[in-house]
Design an enzyme around this catalytic site. Structure first.
Site, short mmCIF file in Angstrom:
data_model
loop_
_atom_site.label_atom_id
_atom_site.label_comp_id
_atom_site.label_asym_id
_atom_site.label_seq_id
_atom_site.Cartn_x
_atom_site.Cartn_y
_atom_site.Cartn_z
CD GLU A 13 9.29 7.47 35.33
OE1 GLU A 13 9.34 8.68 35.62
OE2 GLU A 13 10.28 6.85 34.92
CG HIS A 37 10.77 10.99 39.22
ND1 HIS A 37 11.80 11.32 40.08
CD2 HIS A 37 11.29 10.10 38.34
CE1 HIS A 37 12.89 10.64 39.72
NE2 HIS A 37 12.60 9.88 38.67
CB CYS A 55 15.85 2.80 46.68
SG CYS A 55 14.45 3.92 46.67
ZN LIG Z 1 14.01 8.66 37.79
ZN LIG Z 2 15.25 5.62 48.05
#
Ligand SMILES: [Zn+2]
Ligand SMILES: [Zn+2]
Length: 186
Positions: free
Chosen positions: A129, A132, A144
């Protein structure tokens, strides 16, 4: 660009060790200062069993003054976005993200609690999060942490090489470049 700071905000009971492990892990991945803040005055609000992420956002947004801070809230209630249950969500435009611990615990699935597994899952959700909030997208690299279709226990708690590269680019103050980002992920 003003120095970016990460603020870790537990809004539910989390033991000291877990909290410091999470803090250390964020520092390791993002190489930024992490401050723990308890945001006491909002604790009363988060008492119902489930919440819309928008409601949480609305409530805490008032307390967020510094726009160079990236907030990661940890709650233990069910959170919903557009009537779908979610494990976490991020609002990059206001620098606030939320992670729910509820479905990260084995007990939720009627299995024996596993603290180590819980900690690993929480680390992954928090790093995802926060990613993001730095405008990282969901990633195609299987292991990842920004990958969203790999089951949580099969991915790593770190950013892959291209996500890391994009993060460095962002932290240097360059504007979001979709073209470069796409190239790095090619
Ligand atoms: Zn996501
Ligand atoms: Zn990545």
């Amino acid at each position: 660009m003003k120095e970016q700071k990460i603020v870790l905000i537990p809004m539910c009971k989390i033991d000291e060790t877990t909290l410091s492990e999470i803090k250390n892990h964020i520092e390791k991945v993002y190489s930024l200062e992490v401050k723990v803040d308890f945001l006491e005055k909002n604790l009363n609000y988060i008492k119902k069993n489930q919440y819309l992420t928008e409601q949480i956002l609305q409530e805490v947004q008032k307390s967020k003054i510094q726009d160079n801070e990236k907030w990661i809230l940890i709650v233990d209630i069910d959170v919903y976005h557009n009537s779908n249950p979610v494990l976490g969500l991020a609002y990059p435009h206001c620098g606030i993200s939320v992670v729910s611990t509820k479905k990260l615990k084995q007990g939720f699935y009627n299995l024996t609690e596993n603290e180590k597994l819980f900690l690993e899952r929480l680390k992954k959700m928090v790093i995802h999060e926060l990613g993001h909030l730095f405008y990282l997208d969901d990633c195609h690299t299987k292991e990842c942490v920004m990958q969203c279709s790999t089951p949580i226990d099969e991915k790593e708690s770190f950013l892959c090489r291209s996500c890391k590269k994009f993060l460095e680019y962002r932290l240097k103050g360059y504007k979001y470049s979709l073209l470069l980002y796409t190239l790095w992920h090619a």
